[in-house]
Design a protein around this motif. Structure first.
Motif, PDB file in Angstrom:
ATOM      1  N   ALA A  59     -56.033 -53.896  13.551  1.00  0.00           N
ATOM      2  CA  ALA A  59     -56.222 -53.365  12.196  1.00  0.00           C
ATOM      3  C   ALA A  59     -57.009 -54.347  11.340  1.00  0.00           C
ATOM      4  O   ALA A  59     -56.929 -55.552  11.532  1.00  0.00           O
ATOM      5  CB  ALA A  59     -54.880 -53.082  11.543  1.00  0.00           C
ATOM      6  N   ARG A  60     -57.717 -53.814  10.375  1.00  0.00           N
ATOM      7  CA  ARG A  60     -58.441 -54.634   9.413  1.00  0.00           C
ATOM      8  C   ARG A  60     -57.438 -55.182   8.404  1.00  0.00           C
ATOM      9  O   ARG A  60     -56.578 -54.466   7.919  1.00  0.00           O
ATOM     10  CB  ARG A  60     -59.479 -53.778   8.693  1.00  0.00           C
ATOM     11  CG  ARG A  60     -60.242 -54.508   7.639  1.00  0.00           C
ATOM     12  CD  ARG A  60     -61.278 -53.557   7.010  1.00  0.00           C
ATOM     13  NE  ARG A  60     -61.899 -54.189   5.886  1.00  0.00           N
ATOM     14  CZ  ARG A  60     -61.437 -54.127   4.636  1.00  0.00           C
ATOM     15  NH1 ARG A  60     -60.366 -53.424   4.364  1.00  0.00           N
ATOM     16  NH2 ARG A  60     -62.063 -54.750   3.672  1.00  0.00           N
ATOM     17  N   VAL A  61     -57.535 -56.457   8.093  1.00  0.00           N
ATOM     18  CA  VAL A  61     -56.667 -57.050   7.075  1.00  0.00           C
ATOM     19  C   VAL A  61     -57.179 -56.573   5.718  1.00  0.00           C
ATOM     20  O   VAL A  61     -58.239 -56.998   5.261  1.00  0.00           O
ATOM     21  CB  VAL A  61     -56.674 -58.594   7.162  1.00  0.00           C
ATOM     22  CG1 VAL A  61     -55.863 -59.193   6.024  1.00  0.00           C
ATOM     23  CG2 VAL A  61     -56.132 -59.045   8.511  1.00  0.00           C
ATOM     24  N   ALA A  62     -56.447 -55.666   5.095  1.00  0.00           N
ATOM     25  CA  ALA A  62     -56.875 -55.112   3.809  1.00  0.00           C
ATOM     26  C   ALA A  62     -56.772 -56.169   2.718  1.00  0.00           C
ATOM     27  O   ALA A  62     -57.643 -56.286   1.862  1.00  0.00           O
ATOM     28  CB  ALA A  62     -56.038 -53.893   3.448  1.00  0.00           C
ATOM     29  N   GLN A  63     -55.689 -56.916   2.730  1.00  0.00           N
ATOM     30  CA  GLN A  63     -55.530 -58.080   1.860  1.00  0.00           C
ATOM     31  C   GLN A  63     -54.505 -58.991   2.509  1.00  0.00           C
ATOM     32  O   GLN A  63     -53.634 -58.515   3.223  1.00  0.00           O
ATOM     33  CB  GLN A  63     -55.150 -57.691   0.434  1.00  0.00           C
ATOM     34  CG  GLN A  63     -53.701 -57.332   0.206  1.00  0.00           C
ATOM     35  CD  GLN A  63     -53.392 -57.149  -1.283  1.00  0.00           C
ATOM     36  OE1 GLN A  63     -54.276 -56.956  -2.096  1.00  0.00           O
ATOM     37  NE2 GLN A  63     -52.137 -57.204  -1.623  1.00  0.00           N
ATOM     38  N   PRO A  64     -54.600 -60.287   2.281  1.00  0.00           N
ATOM     39  CA  PRO A  64     -53.750 -61.225   3.011  1.00  0.00           C
ATOM     40  C   PRO A  64     -52.333 -61.374   2.449  1.00  0.00           C
ATOM     41  O   PRO A  64     -51.628 -62.289   2.844  1.00  0.00           O
ATOM     42  CB  PRO A  64     -54.520 -62.536   2.917  1.00  0.00           C
ATOM     43  CG  PRO A  64     -55.296 -62.423   1.658  1.00  0.00           C
ATOM     44  CD  PRO A  64     -55.642 -60.972   1.526  1.00  0.00           C
ATOM     45  N   LEU A  65     -51.936 -60.497   1.570  1.00  0.00           N
ATOM     46  CA  LEU A  65     -50.575 -60.478   1.029  1.00  0.00           C
ATOM     47  C   LEU A  65     -50.067 -59.050   1.000  1.00  0.00           C
ATOM     48  O   LEU A  65     -50.760 -58.124   1.388  1.00  0.00           O
ATOM     49  CB  LEU A  65     -50.556 -61.076  -0.383  1.00  0.00           C
ATOM     50  CG  LEU A  65     -50.926 -62.557  -0.489  1.00  0.00           C
ATOM     51  CD1 LEU A  65     -51.059 -62.974  -1.947  1.00  0.00           C
ATOM     52  CD2 LEU A  65     -49.886 -63.411   0.217  1.00  0.00           C
ATOM     53  N   PHE A  66     -48.864 -58.856   0.482  1.00  0.00           N
ATOM     54  CA  PHE A  66     -48.297 -57.516   0.377  1.00  0.00           C
ATOM     55  C   PHE A  66     -48.801 -56.797  -0.877  1.00  0.00           C
ATOM     56  O   PHE A  66     -49.372 -57.408  -1.774  1.00  0.00           O
ATOM     57  CB  PHE A  66     -46.768 -57.572   0.370  1.00  0.00           C
ATOM     58  CG  PHE A  66     -46.192 -58.310  -0.812  1.00  0.00           C
ATOM     59  CD1 PHE A  66     -45.830 -57.635  -1.957  1.00  0.00           C
ATOM     60  CD2 PHE A  66     -46.008 -59.683  -0.761  1.00  0.00           C
ATOM     61  CE1 PHE A  66     -45.301 -58.317  -3.047  1.00  0.00           C
ATOM     62  CE2 PHE A  66     -45.482 -60.372  -1.833  1.00  0.00           C
ATOM     63  CZ  PHE A  66     -45.132 -59.690  -2.990  1.00  0.00           C
ATOM     64  N   TYR A  67     -48.595 -55.486  -0.905  1.00  0.00           N
ATOM     65  CA  TYR A  67     -48.855 -54.669  -2.095  1.00  0.00           C
ATOM     66  C   TYR A  67     -47.501 -54.287  -2.690  1.00  0.00           C
ATOM     67  O   TYR A  67     -46.698 -53.653  -2.009  1.00  0.00           O
ATOM     68  CB  TYR A  67     -49.571 -53.365  -1.731  1.00  0.00           C
ATOM     69  CG  TYR A  67     -50.988 -53.525  -1.264  1.00  0.00           C
ATOM     70  CD1 TYR A  67     -52.039 -53.523  -2.179  1.00  0.00           C
ATOM     71  CD2 TYR A  67     -51.281 -53.649   0.088  1.00  0.00           C
ATOM     72  CE1 TYR A  67     -53.353 -53.650  -1.750  1.00  0.00           C
ATOM     73  CE2 TYR A  67     -52.592 -53.774   0.512  1.00  0.00           C
ATOM     74  CZ  TYR A  67     -53.612 -53.771  -0.409  1.00  0.00           C
ATOM     75  OH  TYR A  67     -54.913 -53.888   0.016  1.00  0.00           O
TER      76      TYR A  67
END
Length: 153
Positions: A59-67
C-alpha cells in the motif's frame, strides 16, 4: 505496464531508483510481471532501500501518522486500504485503478461505531489491525514517523 507507469509507481511509493539501468533492465526483462514482483526482485538484489515502505501490504503510505476522525453511529465508513484515495482516510474508489494497473487486490475496509467518538485511522496503511492505527508507522523509515506515545497512534 508501460515504462512511464512503472517509473511513476516507483516515484509515488518512495522507491528510489538508485540505478537507472537496473530499473530499465527490469522493465525490459519483466514486462508482463506486476510491479510488486519487480520490487521484490530488487529487494533480493539489494538494489533498493525497502525500509520506506512495506512489501507486506504494498500500500501507498498516505501519511506517516494516523488520521483522527470523528465518526457517528449509523454510518458505515469505508477505510482506504490502498493509500491512493484523495479523501483519506476514507475510500474514494481509487483502489479500482490501482488494482488494474499494479495487479493488486485492495478493497475498502468497512467500519462502524455504536456511539459518537473520534477514531485513530491508520494513515501509513501498514497496520495489522485495519482500519485502526496500531503504531506501525513508527517502524517505517520515513520523515515524521517517530513513535507515538499511545497504542492508538
Amino acid at each position: 505496464m508501460a515504462d512511464e507507469a512503472k517509473r511513476q509507481y516507483l516515484a509515488e511509493h518512495n522507491i528510489p531508483m538508485v540505478m537507472e539501468n537496473l530499473a530499465g533492465m527490469l522493465m525490459r526483462e519483466m514486462p508482463d510481471k506486476p510491479l510488486n514482483a519487480m520490487v521484490q526482485w530488487l529487494q533480493m538484489q539489494g538494489g533498493i532501500d525497502t525500509s520506506a515502505y512495506s512489501l507486506r501490504t504494498r500500500a501507498r503510505v498516505a501519511q506517516p501518522l494516523f488520521y483522527a476522525a470523528p465518526v457517528e453511529p449509523g454510518t458505515v465508513y469505508q477505510w482506504c486500504s490502498c493509500g491512493h484515495s484523495k479523501t483519506q482516510p476514507f475510500c474514494d474508489g481509487s483502489h479500482v485503478r490501482v488494482n488494474i494497473v499494479y495487479g493488486t487486490n485492495f478493497q475498502p475496509v468497512p467500519f462502524e461505531v455504536l456511539e459518537p467518538t473520534t477514531v485513530s485511522f491508520c494513515g501509513c496503511k501498514q497496520t495489522r489491525t485495519p482500519p485502526l492505527c496500531d503504531g506501525s508507522h513508527a517502524k517505517l523509515a520515513l520523515p515524521g514517523t517517530a513513535a507515538c506515545s499511545s497504542r492508538g497512534g
